[in-house]
Write an enzyme that holds these catalytic residues in place. Structure first.
Site, mmCIF file in Angstrom:
data_model
loop_
_atom_site.group_PDB
_atom_site.id
_atom_site.type_symbol
_atom_site.label_atom_id
_atom_site.label_comp_id
_atom_site.label_asym_id
_atom_site.label_seq_id
_atom_site.Cartn_x
_atom_site.Cartn_y
_atom_site.Cartn_z
ATOM 1 N N GLN A 135 -3.880 7.902 -2.510
ATOM 2 C CA GLN A 135 -2.713 6.974 -2.115
ATOM 3 C C GLN A 135 -1.762 7.076 -3.192
ATOM 4 O O GLN A 135 -1.950 6.879 -4.284
ATOM 5 C CB GLN A 135 -3.316 5.681 -2.080
ATOM 6 N N SER A 138 2.009 4.132 -7.416
ATOM 7 C CA SER A 138 2.002 3.794 -8.650
ATOM 8 C C SER A 138 2.896 4.708 -9.183
ATOM 9 O O SER A 138 2.947 5.995 -8.906
ATOM 10 C CB SER A 138 0.971 3.342 -9.216
ATOM 11 N N SER A 173 -5.817 7.966 -7.820
ATOM 12 C CA SER A 173 -7.292 8.189 -7.936
ATOM 13 C C SER A 173 -7.370 9.605 -6.875
ATOM 14 O O SER A 173 -7.009 9.348 -5.964
ATOM 15 C CB SER A 173 -7.956 7.005 -7.504
ATOM 16 N N GLU A 256 -6.594 -2.446 0.683
ATOM 17 C CA GLU A 256 -7.171 -2.138 -0.595
ATOM 18 C C GLU A 256 -7.936 -3.066 -1.409
ATOM 19 O O GLU A 256 -8.972 -2.990 -1.849
ATOM 20 C CB GLU A 256 -5.686 -1.505 -1.442
ATOM 21 N N SER A 381 -2.577 -5.597 -10.556
ATOM 22 C CA SER A 381 -3.041 -6.126 -11.597
ATOM 23 C C SER A 381 -3.325 -7.657 -11.577
ATOM 24 O O SER A 381 -3.252 -8.352 -10.653
ATOM 25 C CB SER A 381 -1.823 -5.925 -12.769
#
Length: 419
Positions: A135, A138, A173, A256, A381
């Site tokens: 994915q 970020s 990741s 997610e 977060s």
């Protein structure tokens, strides 16, 4: 709420247990049981090969992606049957970690937004473990503000209709092991930041894609930087309309938080067993009132997570789609894991600084402590999740967002602000 299986569910559970007993890779069981968060613990076999082999075996028997339609490689089972499978798979579920992002986040997004031809091409090999997905969301400059991304996609000037991608992603990741990636980009800087985004998918071996693993504090390299240098993507690899990427991304993000939150261990069973086995000043650790009090606090949180998860399972059993309340699981589990690991190391005293095969629990809690801070950032977060819970679950007033209606190109960066 009745937590007992219906007769049909009990029969299905029996079927699952029988198949696992006959087919699970039992020679890996001991190693998998020693797994710590962020590592599957395998040393006797290559973790990637072992994970793909187990996923392929499940797929051939109809146990892969149980809730997906059969035409896309799934089992066409009910949501409750999927839950029962996850409860019974036990330590072998650790081998599915390689596919968490693909099965839990990318796959559902492709299923909802891609055309039929692409769904038939992409989803079966994803379900069977032949292909791995990551994915690409970020970025270094935007932190937890996904809509602040700066990776650009512009139409090629050769009339092909292709898109040219330039920019950088970070904390991706599994990118080094992935065949495909779900990529969100900025296609229009002249509109407010949420309205100028477009979603694509691409091969990770495309020319111009460079993956650079990040060395983490725990010694692993699960995260990566990914660079895009004039990467060309055909327009038919776009998901949703141009400028509608934010809406597409919400499909990914909701899945997610459900995937991460529902499957995240806090380490409480391991801590409880550790305390039952260890001694403090010649007595069982559990004879100490302070230890018992701390275990009770962790037990309460663990119980709260369990029954919050049951609410999601109950919604699934009624055919409902779990909503933003699933952010609660990840928020609480991530913080609890970090606190619990720190406490375990405190109990170990000087041995807490040792991280190898001679340390207590083979360094399980040391590894957990070094990996746990990332759990409070990835997938949203703590601050983002609290906003979601406050605004979308509790109905509290939203945060003040001064850049809400400002064209993205007019939002000052830190460099411009200083000028």
């Amino acid at each position: 709420m009745d937590f007992n299986d219906t007769p049909q569910e009990a029969e299905f559970r029996k079927e699952v247990r029988s198949w696992l007993d006959a087919n699970a890779p039992k020679h890996l069981e001991a190693e998998l049981k020693r797994a710590s968060f962020g590592s599957n613990g395998l040393e006797s076999e290559d973790p990637i090969k072992a994970s793909k082999a187990w996923q392929k075996k499940k797929a051939e028997a109809g146990w892969a992606c149980l809730h997906w339609p059969k035409e896309y490689g799934g089992g066409a089972r009910s949501a409750m049957e999927r839950v029962i499978w996850s409860q019974e798979e036990g330590p072998y579920a650790v081998l599915s970690g390689l596919f968490t992002i693909g099965h839990g986040m990318c796959g559902p997004t492709v299923m909802e937004w891609a055309n039929e031809e692409w769904k038939e091409r992409l989803l079966p090999p994803l379900a069977s473990g032949e292909e791995v997905w990551c994915q690409l969301f970020s970025e270094p400059a935007s932190g937890s503000d996904l809509a602040g991304l700066r990776t650009k996609a512009v139409k090629a000037d050769d009339g092909s209709g292709d898109w040219i991608i330039n920019g950088q992603k970070i904390w991706t990741s599994g990118a080094q092991n992935s065949d495909w990636g779900l990529l969100i980009t900025r296609t229009d800087p002249d509109v407010p930041k949420h309205k100028g985004l477009t979603m694509f998918f691409l091969r990770m071996d495309s020319p111009g894609v460079k993956v650079v693993p990040i060395k983490q504090a725990n010694g692993a390299s699960g995260f990566n930087e990914v660079y895009f240098d004039d990467v060309r993507i055909p327009d038919d690899q776009r998901l949703g309309d141009v400028g509608n990427g934010w809406k597409v991304s919400l499909t990914t993000l909701m899945n997610e938080r459900l995937s991460i939150g529902s499957g995240m261990s806090t380490g409480f069973p391991e801590l409880f067993k550790f305390c039952m086995d260890m001694e403090i000043d010649g007595e069982a650790a559990t004879a100490d009132s302070g230890v018992r009090s701390k275990l009770a606090q962790f037990a309460v949180k663990q119980s709260g997570l369990k029954y919050t998860g049951m609410r999601a399972i109950s919604a699934l059993s009624k055919g409902e789609t779990p909503g933003p309340e699933n952010s609660i699981g990840k928020l609480v589990a991530g913080a609890t894991m970090q606190e619990l690991a720190m406490y375990a190391l405190d109990l170990q005293g000087e041995a807490g600084v040792v991280w190898n095969e001679v340390s207590p629990q083979n360094g399980r809690f040391q590894a957990m402590l070094m990996r746990s801070p990332a759990t409070r950032i990835e997938g949203g977060s703590d601050e983002i999740l609290r906003n979601i819970i406050g605004e979308r679950v509790l109905g509290l007033p939203g945060d003040i967002r001064v850049d809400k209606d400002v064209p993205f190109k007019e939002i000052p960066t830190s460099g411009k602000a200083k000028a």
